[in-house]
Write a protein that holds these residues in place. Structure first.
Motif, short mmCIF file in Angstrom:
data_model
loop_
_atom_site.label_atom_id
_atom_site.label_comp_id
_atom_site.label_asym_id
_atom_site.label_seq_id
_atom_site.Cartn_x
_atom_site.Cartn_y
_atom_site.Cartn_z
N ARG A 86 0.74 -1.25 0.02
CA ARG A 86 -0.26 0.05 0.53
C ARG A 86 1.15 1.17 0.09
O ARG A 86 0.35 2.52 -1.11
CB ARG A 86 -1.21 -0.28 1.30
N ALA A 87 2.39 1.07 0.24
CA ALA A 87 3.09 2.27 0.56
C ALA A 87 3.48 3.11 -0.37
O ALA A 87 3.65 3.55 -1.16
CB ALA A 87 4.20 2.30 1.55
N LEU A 88 3.50 1.39 -1.50
CA LEU A 88 4.48 1.39 -3.17
C LEU A 88 2.99 2.20 -4.10
O LEU A 88 3.50 3.50 -4.90
CB LEU A 88 4.56 0.44 -3.64
N VAL A 89 2.11 1.77 -3.23
CA VAL A 89 1.27 2.87 -4.60
C VAL A 89 0.21 4.27 -4.29
O VAL A 89 0.21 4.84 -4.84
CB VAL A 89 -0.22 1.64 -4.45
N ALA A 90 1.15 4.55 -3.03
CA ALA A 90 0.98 6.04 -2.38
C ALA A 90 1.84 6.57 -2.96
O ALA A 90 1.56 7.03 -3.37
CB ALA A 90 1.38 5.66 -1.08
N GLU A 91 2.76 5.58 -3.57
CA GLU A 91 3.92 6.47 -3.94
C GLU A 91 4.67 6.63 -5.15
O GLU A 91 4.47 7.66 -5.97
CB GLU A 91 5.73 6.21 -3.13
N TYR A 92 3.29 5.53 -6.44
CA TYR A 92 3.64 5.67 -7.45
C TYR A 92 2.18 5.22 -7.75
O TYR A 92 2.77 5.76 -9.31
CB TYR A 92 4.02 3.85 -8.11
N GLY A 93 1.42 5.25 -7.51
CA GLY A 93 -0.05 5.35 -7.71
C GLY A 93 -0.70 4.17 -8.44
O GLY A 93 -1.54 3.65 -9.00
N SER A 94 0.33 3.01 -8.57
CA SER A 94 0.25 1.16 -9.12
C SER A 94 1.48 1.16 -8.64
O SER A 94 2.36 1.39 -8.57
CB SER A 94 -0.04 1.55 -10.49
N VAL A 95 1.06 -0.12 -8.50
CA VAL A 95 2.50 -1.11 -8.83
C VAL A 95 2.05 -2.91 -9.38
O VAL A 95 0.23 -2.95 -8.98
CB VAL A 95 2.46 -1.30 -7.36
#
Length: 335
Positions: A42-51
């Protein structure tokens, strides 16, 4: 451990034109792997918008449902106001929207015409198409900045209007869309959700709802292009299909179309412009069977490329957020 430090433990592959990718080694237990890494993902999604997570080896709908559940914070949503039928695999787990394989599903934000929508979209591929069929993503703040200022200003002032005509022939019926066969329950829902409604002599239903085209992300506060103006426009329907539908139902009876917020018709050039700007900022990676993708539904729009061959992608809509918490530019009153 904070979410940002947790995310730093995951090795994300960043390549131009492709969504961020993470390779997984679940050792045969994808739900456990996802649950242990939920905060980091979820932190990656917050940083990049998607993963995009590759290597999970997802095998069936039950396993996908277990993974989806472990990745949510407040749970999966039941879909309301669907514009086309979906297969329901389990509570909150659906097939991708039934849409002709040879036609593009252009960029959109899921349920952006509702007053409560998913903050996160979950996708899982059980079967990849022979060719095409990628779920593309585009960063909404970037798209917003790339659109003509005058057009954005108009949409911020007026919003956009979705007009739908429910019937038994095309798309979801009103009973399927609202989850009930009781007209009174449909009327109550519409009143509570700022939807104008009108029953037709043949038993069909026409609705109109005005919504904001630009919102602020409820966590970051960033302005995002957030709507389905192009996707639900009559001008994205295949021209021959549109002509057939106009002949059958009349220009005012199309299953769906979008207008400017003041009711003025949307012209093809505006819709083409929106699609061109989105395409210029699209990232895509062909699906592989077993893949998982998480998408921030407010910051990031998603699409579906035309494809050939069978394709099975499951969808979950997670962690509901209210429109009023996203600083809408258009006031919505309910009764």
């Amino acid at each position: 451990m904070s979410s940002s430090s947790a995310a730093s433990l995951l090795d994300v592959d960043l390549q131009p034109g492709k969504p961020p990718m993470l390779r997984a080694d679940p050792s045969g237990d994808a739900p456990r792997w996802a649950g242990e890494r939920r905060d980091a993902l979820r932190a990656l999604v917050a940083e990049y918008g998607s993963v995009l997570v590759r290597g999970l080896g997802l095998r069936d709908a039950a396993e996908v449902a277990a993974v989806f559940q472990r990745l949510t914070t407040t749970g999966l949503m039941a879909e309301r106001e669907a514009f086309a039928p979906r297969q329901v695999y389990s509570e909150g787990v659906y097939s991708s929207t039934k849409w002709p394989a040879n036609q593009q599903m252009c960029m959109h934000h899921e349920l952006s015409y509702t007053l409560e929508f998913p903050s996160v979209m979950l996708f899982a591929c059980l079967g990849a198409a022979t060719s095409g069929g990628a779920t593309g993503v585009a960063d909404s703040p970037t798209v917003l900045e790339a659109l003509p200022r005058e057009l954005v200003d108009r949409f911020e002032r007026e919003g956009w209007l979705l007009v739908r005509n429910y019937n038994e022939d095309i798309g979801a019926s009103w009973a399927e869309a609202f989850g009930t066969e009781d007209p009174g329950a449909v009327e109550s829902y519409c009143r509570a959700n700022a939807i104008e409604f009108e029953w037709q002599p043949d038993g069909g239903l026409r609705t109109r709802q005005r919504r904001s085209a630009v919102v602020r992300h409820p966590v970051t506060g960033r302005r995002c292009w957030f709507n389905q103006i192009a996707f639900l426009s009559e001008w994205t329907i295949d021209p021959e299909v549109r002509e057939f539908l106009v002949d059958m139902y009349g220009a005012d009876g199309l299953p769906f179309t979008t207008r400017f917020g003041n009711g003025e018709p949307m012209t093809p050039d505006v819709v083409d412009l929106l699609n061109e700007v989105n395409e210029a900022h699209t990232m895509r990676e062909p699906w592989q069977a077993g893949d998982l993708m998480l998408v921030d539904n407010i910051r990031t729009a998603h699409s579906r490329e035309p494809y050939e061959g069978p394709r099975e992608v499951l969808v979950g809509m997670a962690d509901a957020v209210r429109l009023v918490d996203c600083s809408p530019t258009i006031d919505v009153s309910t009764s």
